[in-house]
Design a protein around this motif. Structure first.
Motif, PDB file in Angstrom:
ATOM      1  N   ALA A   1       0.751  -1.139  -0.033  1.00 35.61           N
ATOM      2  CA  ALA A   1       0.075   0.091   0.035  1.00 35.61           C
ATOM      3  C   ALA A   1       0.712   1.146   0.097  1.00 35.61           C
ATOM      4  O   ALA A   1       2.215   1.232   0.550  1.00 35.61           O
ATOM      5  CB  ALA A   1      -0.872   0.060   1.167  1.00 35.61           C
ATOM      6  N   ARG A   2       0.284   2.189  -0.475  1.00 38.79           N
ATOM      7  CA  ARG A   2       1.212   3.708  -0.501  1.00 38.79           C
ATOM      8  C   ARG A   2       2.463   3.581  -1.425  1.00 38.79           C
ATOM      9  O   ARG A   2       3.240   4.248  -1.232  1.00 38.79           O
ATOM     10  CB  ARG A   2       1.331   4.257   0.938  1.00 38.79           C
ATOM     11  CG  ARG A   2       0.127   4.349   1.657  1.00 38.79           C
ATOM     12  CD  ARG A   2      -0.777   5.593   1.850  1.00 38.79           C
ATOM     13  NE  ARG A   2       0.258   6.672   1.737  1.00 38.79           N
ATOM     14  CZ  ARG A   2      -0.141   7.667   1.464  1.00 38.79           C
ATOM     15  NH1 ARG A   2      -1.439   7.870   1.137  1.00 38.79           N
ATOM     16  NH2 ARG A   2       0.541   8.942   1.330  1.00 38.79           N
ATOM     17  N   THR A   3       2.274   2.948  -2.444  1.00 38.83           N
ATOM     18  CA  THR A   3       3.467   2.615  -3.367  1.00 38.83           C
ATOM     19  C   THR A   3       3.116   3.649  -4.776  1.00 38.83           C
ATOM     20  O   THR A   3       2.124   3.270  -5.322  1.00 38.83           O
ATOM     21  CB  THR A   3       3.771   1.358  -3.749  1.00 38.83           C
ATOM     22  OG1 THR A   3       3.935   0.630  -2.559  1.00 38.83           O
ATOM     23  CG2 THR A   3       4.887   1.033  -4.906  1.00 38.83           C
TER      24      THR A   3
ATOM     25  N   GLU B   1      -0.846   5.540  -7.854  1.00 38.86           N
ATOM     26  CA  GLU B   1      -0.398   5.067  -6.562  1.00 38.86           C
ATOM     27  C   GLU B   1      -1.482   4.019  -5.815  1.00 38.86           C
ATOM     28  O   GLU B   1      -2.679   4.202  -6.218  1.00 38.86           O
ATOM     29  CB  GLU B   1      -0.541   6.229  -5.433  1.00 38.86           C
ATOM     30  CG  GLU B   1      -0.454   6.052  -4.083  1.00 38.86           C
ATOM     31  CD  GLU B   1      -0.603   7.214  -3.043  1.00 38.86           C
ATOM     32  OE1 GLU B   1      -0.003   7.070  -1.892  1.00 38.86           O
ATOM     33  OE2 GLU B   1      -0.995   8.295  -3.681  1.00 38.86           O
ATOM     34  N   THR B   2      -0.871   2.975  -5.212  1.00 36.79           N
ATOM     35  CA  THR B   2      -1.495   1.964  -4.509  1.00 36.79           C
ATOM     36  C   THR B   2      -2.164   2.490  -3.161  1.00 36.79           C
ATOM     37  O   THR B   2      -1.422   3.372  -2.574  1.00 36.79           O
ATOM     38  CB  THR B   2      -0.859   0.729  -4.390  1.00 36.79           C
ATOM     39  OG1 THR B   2       0.387   1.049  -3.437  1.00 36.79           O
ATOM     40  CG2 THR B   2      -0.208   0.222  -5.563  1.00 36.79           C
ATOM     41  N   LEU B   3      -3.465   2.062  -3.064  1.00 32.91           N
ATOM     42  CA  LEU B   3      -3.961   2.256  -1.670  1.00 32.91           C
ATOM     43  C   LEU B   3      -4.102   1.129  -0.806  1.00 32.91           C
ATOM     44  O   LEU B   3      -4.228   1.423   0.596  1.00 32.91           O
ATOM     45  CB  LEU B   3      -5.319   3.046  -1.967  1.00 32.91           C
ATOM     46  CG  LEU B   3      -5.505   4.233  -2.653  1.00 32.91           C
ATOM     47  CD1 LEU B   3      -6.929   4.650  -2.859  1.00 32.91           C
ATOM     48  CD2 LEU B   3      -4.735   5.565  -2.200  1.00 32.91           C
ATOM     49  N   GLU B   4      -3.916   0.113  -1.431  1.00 32.58           N
ATOM     50  CA  GLU B   4      -3.984  -1.112  -0.507  1.00 32.58           C
ATOM     51  C   GLU B   4      -2.680  -1.908  -1.116  1.00 32.58           C
ATOM     52  O   GLU B   4      -2.275  -1.754  -2.041  1.00 32.58           O
ATOM     53  CB  GLU B   4      -5.352  -1.797  -0.683  1.00 32.58           C
ATOM     54  CG  GLU B   4      -6.444  -1.219  -0.327  1.00 32.58           C
ATOM     55  CD  GLU B   4      -7.806  -2.023  -0.553  1.00 32.58           C
ATOM     56  OE1 GLU B   4      -8.837  -1.602  -0.460  1.00 32.58           O
ATOM     57  OE2 GLU B   4      -7.692  -2.889  -1.819  1.00 32.58           O
TER      58      GLU B   4
ATOM     59  N   TYR C   1      -9.201  11.051   0.345  1.00 29.77           N
ATOM     60  CA  TYR C   1      -8.977  11.065  -1.239  1.00 29.77           C
ATOM     61  C   TYR C   1     -10.433  11.067  -1.913  1.00 29.77           C
ATOM     62  O   TYR C   1     -10.360  11.434  -2.913  1.00 29.77           O
ATOM     63  CB  TYR C   1      -8.380   9.543  -1.333  1.00 29.77           C
ATOM     64  CG  TYR C   1      -7.105   9.566  -0.822  1.00 29.77           C
ATOM     65  CD1 TYR C   1      -6.007  10.512  -1.037  1.00 29.77           C
ATOM     66  CD2 TYR C   1      -6.596   8.248  -0.411  1.00 29.77           C
ATOM     67  CE1 TYR C   1      -4.646  10.323  -0.755  1.00 29.77           C
ATOM     68  CE2 TYR C   1      -5.308   8.089   0.040  1.00 29.77           C
ATOM     69  CZ  TYR C   1      -4.192   9.172  -0.160  1.00 29.77           C
ATOM     70  OH  TYR C   1      -2.938   9.100   0.207  1.00 29.77           O
TER      71      TYR C   1
END
Length: 180
Positions: free
Chosen positions: A25-27, A86-89, A160
């Motif tokens: 996540a967050r990448t 961006e990834t969130l999970e 978001y």
């Protein structure tokens, strides 16, 4: 929102032997200003596309299982991306390099047909989203999002969602607490 029927993206790419990656996540997969060189097919997880407006993140879209995410304009024009991906999970993604993408568009009729429908659906989506911004009040945009994509409220942080709706997190909180 009307959409053209599409074959499942993951079923479509099965014969292409794409690299499968696990991403935290967050990448950040692509930064605004970088040139896109791949497309991501989402097996598991949630991602967002956003841009920076004078220090403020503006979310333009959310992507979930079965979706495809890329900065298509950057990919097609070889210009720097206007968006960050961006990834969130935590996500499981299949990665298609740009070269393979162009090769398939030019040589595989099924892939080209899928891609054409994807682009039309994105166009319909963004047209409806822009129209909603122009004609609807924040409460109406919130209600539309809740009716059409309730999973967003279960999986995406509120700030978001507020960014996507074009309002502040405080305004979103007020809208959610209103009895309508």
């Amino acid at each position: 929102m009307s959409q053209l029927p599409q074959p499942d993206a993951l079923q479509l790419i099965a014969p292409y032997n794409l690299e499968k990656i696990e991403v935290a996540a967050r990448t950040i997969l692509l930064n605004e200003g970088q040139k896109a060189d791949r497309i991501y097919f989402i097996e598991k997880g949630c991602l967002r596309m956003w841009f920076n407006n004078i220090g403020t993140d503006i979310t333009t879209q959310f992507f979930f299982e079965g979706n495809v995410i890329a900065s298509i304009e950057s990919l097609l024009t070889n210009n720097p991306s206007d968006f960050t991906l961006e990834t969130l999970e935590p996500c499981t993604l299949y990665v298609m390099p740009k070269e393979q993408f162009f090769e398939l568009i030019n040589s595989d009729v099924n892939f080209k047909s899928w891609y054409d429908k994807l682009i039309l659906n994105r166009f319909f989506y963004y047209s409806k989203h822009i129209l909603s911004y122009l004609k609807n009040k924040p409460q109406e945009r919130y209600n539309e999002l809740l009716a059409s994509h309730p999973q967003i409220f279960l999986r995406v942080p509120q700030h978001y969602i507020a960014s996507y709706l074009g309002i502040t997190p405080v305004s979103l909180s007020r809208i959610r607490n209103r009895k309508v």
